[in-house]
Motif scaffolding. Structure first.
Motif, short mmCIF file in Angstrom:
data_model
loop_
_atom_site.label_atom_id
_atom_site.label_comp_id
_atom_site.label_asym_id
_atom_site.label_seq_id
_atom_site.Cartn_x
_atom_site.Cartn_y
_atom_site.Cartn_z
N CYS A 375 1.01 -1.16 0.17
CA CYS A 375 0.09 -0.12 -0.02
C CYS A 375 0.72 1.39 -0.03
O CYS A 375 1.87 1.52 0.64
N ARG A 376 0.52 2.32 -1.00
CA ARG A 376 1.30 3.49 -0.96
C ARG A 376 1.33 4.28 0.34
O ARG A 376 2.34 4.93 0.72
N ARG A 377 0.22 4.18 0.92
CA ARG A 377 -0.14 5.23 1.84
C ARG A 377 0.62 4.69 3.07
O ARG A 377 1.32 5.29 3.88
N CYS A 399 -4.91 0.99 2.38
CA CYS A 399 -5.87 2.43 2.55
C CYS A 399 -6.92 1.99 1.39
O CYS A 399 -7.89 2.88 1.76
N GLY A 400 -6.68 1.18 0.70
CA GLY A 400 -7.88 0.96 -0.23
C GLY A 400 -8.14 1.97 -1.46
O GLY A 400 -9.04 1.74 -2.25
N ALA A 401 -7.23 3.01 -1.41
CA ALA A 401 -7.35 3.89 -2.37
C ALA A 401 -5.97 4.18 -3.14
O ALA A 401 -5.98 5.21 -3.75
N CYS A 402 -5.19 3.50 -3.09
CA CYS A 402 -3.97 3.41 -3.97
C CYS A 402 -3.90 2.38 -5.13
O CYS A 402 -4.54 1.42 -4.81
N CYS A 405 -3.71 -1.00 -3.38
CA CYS A 405 -4.76 -1.60 -2.78
C CYS A 405 -6.10 -1.70 -3.73
O CYS A 405 -6.84 -2.82 -3.79
#
Ligand code: ADP
Ligand code: ZN
Length: 614
Positions: A375-377, A399-402, A405
């Motif tokens: 995950c990037r975050r 995070c589910g947003a990168c 993910c």
């Protein structure tokens, strides 16, 4: 002191129109009102300005804000005037008589807030004047500028050390969005902050999504991002001035108005272009990193890196210019290993040993970040020493947003390809008696026709062209994975040439299987992935039609007043209106960002706009 001071919540609601404080704001404000010094480390968009603006309203006397950028002062003052807070600035942009007029008004106590550049603040007559004007609070914005360890040291900031000496009893707040321990210590000791309250917020930017994609067809990839952000503002970062201009032209051919921005333009032209961007007359800026700190435009909806940034810190800073207003915004990096080679080459030539080692280490961390499938975050925050705990309802640690993910990278069987790559290294060594770099190796595998191949007769190798069905990018990715797994070694002391390791030989002999993380995805996100990305960064639905009409109206008002549209209302306020569609004044007053003054000035017109549709 007031005999009966209004509660700070009440001021928050009345002046700013916000129902509640953001993390740390209340504590910071209470400390300042109690006369304590404060060091506030809040991320971009964390709401730093409110931390001194609200006490300024509560306090008698004057609050002095030190800010490094003259252009920004006018913006901040315009925004405060819109809120009904008497504020002004003094700097070199003012004509002499305007300056004297403002000074006279300051003597009468007509202002609550004064913005000053550091070099002006420390002038002897100004220090005297500030005493006479009853200064009750100093706010030092972008406080990291005081430290040589920071990324933006400014000599003028050093002179601020005089403040504590001259104003021993006046509380001070230092604010910044970045500070390592070193910078933090510098700020405290140089400003002479009395054991300050230190507030450190999370550096997570929950409304930003991060995506790293291989740069395969840059123009097409840029156009894809633009098509997903129609009518929205964004920044495209490039490594060179030349490239910013080339992309400006390419985009013009495709019907997009974009403006290049770099240090080669004179300051007037730069200011003009920045102004066009801030006022929404031009939506896209194609910039080198010269376009930076002064950008407080809150509604930058995407930041696209055409080239690799210098290091993770720069990446965080540059992407951080997206989504200051808290609305979902996207950060896309076009990754190409050839950028890494270029940067490595550049770093190798650095003469200062220390600097070279630090830069090289930073670059390698960035490369690892780009190529990782985590995950990037999580990685970004880890870099800043923070553990990401997941948003509401999110699984721990992702995070589910990168991109990593959203698009499962998964593992792929790479046995055959690994064998091809390793034997190609062997054949070249046997034929030529030396090892080669990654690019040449890939050229041989893909059967390219280059001067080097002809010169060394590598087209005669049995491994020449055996990997033509895979892209350059795939081969580079595989090589990196093999390096990571220890089957191949890259020698930084010998032009990064590749050699097989003992483990590599073992693998070839034993014919065992091997799996690697699948390469980055090049294409655009699917509809479902895009939806998820939006949801995870906090998107909510609203009447887009009404939002557009509100935006058009706002632009008209802003142009009339000669201010950027966000000075009138932030997008977040307009979206809230377009979602809730309040039908009367009292409902309207509950919209975040609509304080008394703005309700008075714009309430009727907004209600008309809402009703026009109904
Ligand atoms: P920073 O200087 O930390 O980058 P700003 O002071 O520009 O951040 O604030 C970022 C945004 O957050 C602005 O749009 C501001 O109006 C908004 N904001 C600040 N405090 C609050 C709050 N308590 N509630 C809602 N919005 C807020
Ligand atoms: Zn993620």
């Amino acid at each position: 002191m007031h005999s009966n001071p209004p509660a700070i919540e009440e001021i928050l609601k009345r002046h700013f129109g916000f129902p509640s404080f953001r993390a740390h704001q209340r504590e910071i404000i209470e400390s300042l009102l109690a006369g304590e010094d404060v060091l506030a480390l809040l991320p971009t968009g964390g709401g730093k300005s409110l931390c001194y603006q609200l006490p300024a309203i509560v306090n008698d006397g004057l609050t002095v804000v030190v800010s490094p950028l003259i252009a920004l002062m006018k913006d901040q003052v315009d925004s405060l005037l819109e809120l009904g807070v008497p504020a002004t600035f003094l700097n070199s942009s003012l004509a002499g008589d305007e300056s004297s007029r403002r000074r006279r008004d300051l003597s009468r106590g007509a202002y609550k807030i004064l913005y000053l550049a550091p070099e002006r603040l420390v002038m002897e007559d100004m220090l005297d004047a500030l005493k006479a004007w009853d200064t009750r609070l100093f706010a030092i914005d972008e406080a990291h500028c005081i430290s040589e360890w920071g990324h933006d040291f400014r000599r003028e900031y050093r002179q601020l050390t005089i403040l504590r000496e001259r104003f021993p009893g006046v509380p001070m707040i230092a604010l910044t969005a970045t500070a390592t321990d070193r910078v933090r210590n510098d700020i405290v000791s140089l400003l002479g902050l009395k054991p300050p309250r230190i507030h450190v917020a999370s550096f997570n930017r929950p409304n930003l999504s991060y995506r790293i994609v291989p740069r395969t067809a840059p123009l097409r990839q840029i156009l894809t991002v633009l098509s997903e952000h129609k009518g929205e503002s964004g920044i495209i970062y490039c490594m060179s001035r030349k490239r910013t201009e080339a992309i400006e032209e390419d985009l013009a051919e495709q019907g997009y108005t974009a403006l290049a921005y770099h240090a080669g333009l004179d300051s007037e032209e730069r200011a003009r272009r920045q102004d066009l961007f801030l006022k929404d007359h031009v939506r896209i800026i194609v910039a080198t990193i010269a376009f930076g700190m002064g950008i407080h435009k809150p509604d930058v909806r995407f930041v696209l890196h055409h080239d690799l940034p210098k290091n993770i810190e720069s990446y965080y800073q540059e992407t951080g210019r997206a989504g200051r207003d808290g609305l979902p915004s996207e950060c896309v990096l076009l990754y190409n290993p050839s950028d890494v080679m270029k940067l490595r080459h550049f770093i190798d030539k650095m003469t200062n040993e220390q600097e070279r080692l630090v830069s090289a280490a930073h670059l390698e961390k960035l490369v690892a970040f780009c190529e990782s499938s985590l995950c990037r975050r999580v990685q970004l925050l880890q870099y800043f020493g923070e553990t990401y705990r997941g948003g509401a309802g999110e699984a721990l640690g992702a995070c589910g947003a990168c991109d990593n993910c959203l698009v499962s990278r998964g593992l792929v069987d790479a046995t055959m390809d690994a064998q091809k790559l390793l034997s190609c290294i062997l054949r070249i060594q046997r034929k030529s008696g030396f090892s080669v770099g990654l690019m040449h190796l890939v050229d041989v595998l893909r059967g390219a026709e280059t001067d080097k191949i002809r010169k060394w007769e590598h087209e005669t190798l049995s491994t020449y062209g055996i990997g033509s069905e895979r892209s350059k990018h795939d081969w580079i990715h595989l090589a990196k994975e093999l390096i990571r797994l220890g089957l191949v070694r890259q020698d930084p002391d010998r032009f990064n040439i590749l050699d097989m390791t003992e483990a590599g030989r073992e693998f070839l002999k034993s014919r065992s299987r091997i799996t690697i993380a699948s390469p980055l995805k090049t294409g655009r996100l699917t509809q479902a992935e895009r939806e998820q990305q939006k949801t995870m960064t906090g998107a909510v639905s609203y009447d887009e039609n009404l939002f557009t009409r509100l935006r058009d109206w706002r632009k008209k008002m802003a142009t009339e007043r000669g201010v950027p549209p966000y000075v009138i209302f932030h997008d977040s306020t307009l979206q809230a209106i377009a979602r809730q569609k309040p039908l009367d004044r009292s409902a309207l007053s509950r919209i975040p960002g609509l304080g008394e003054r703005k309700l008075e000035a714009y309430g009727e017109e907004i209600l008309k706009l809402i009703l026009a549709k109904e």
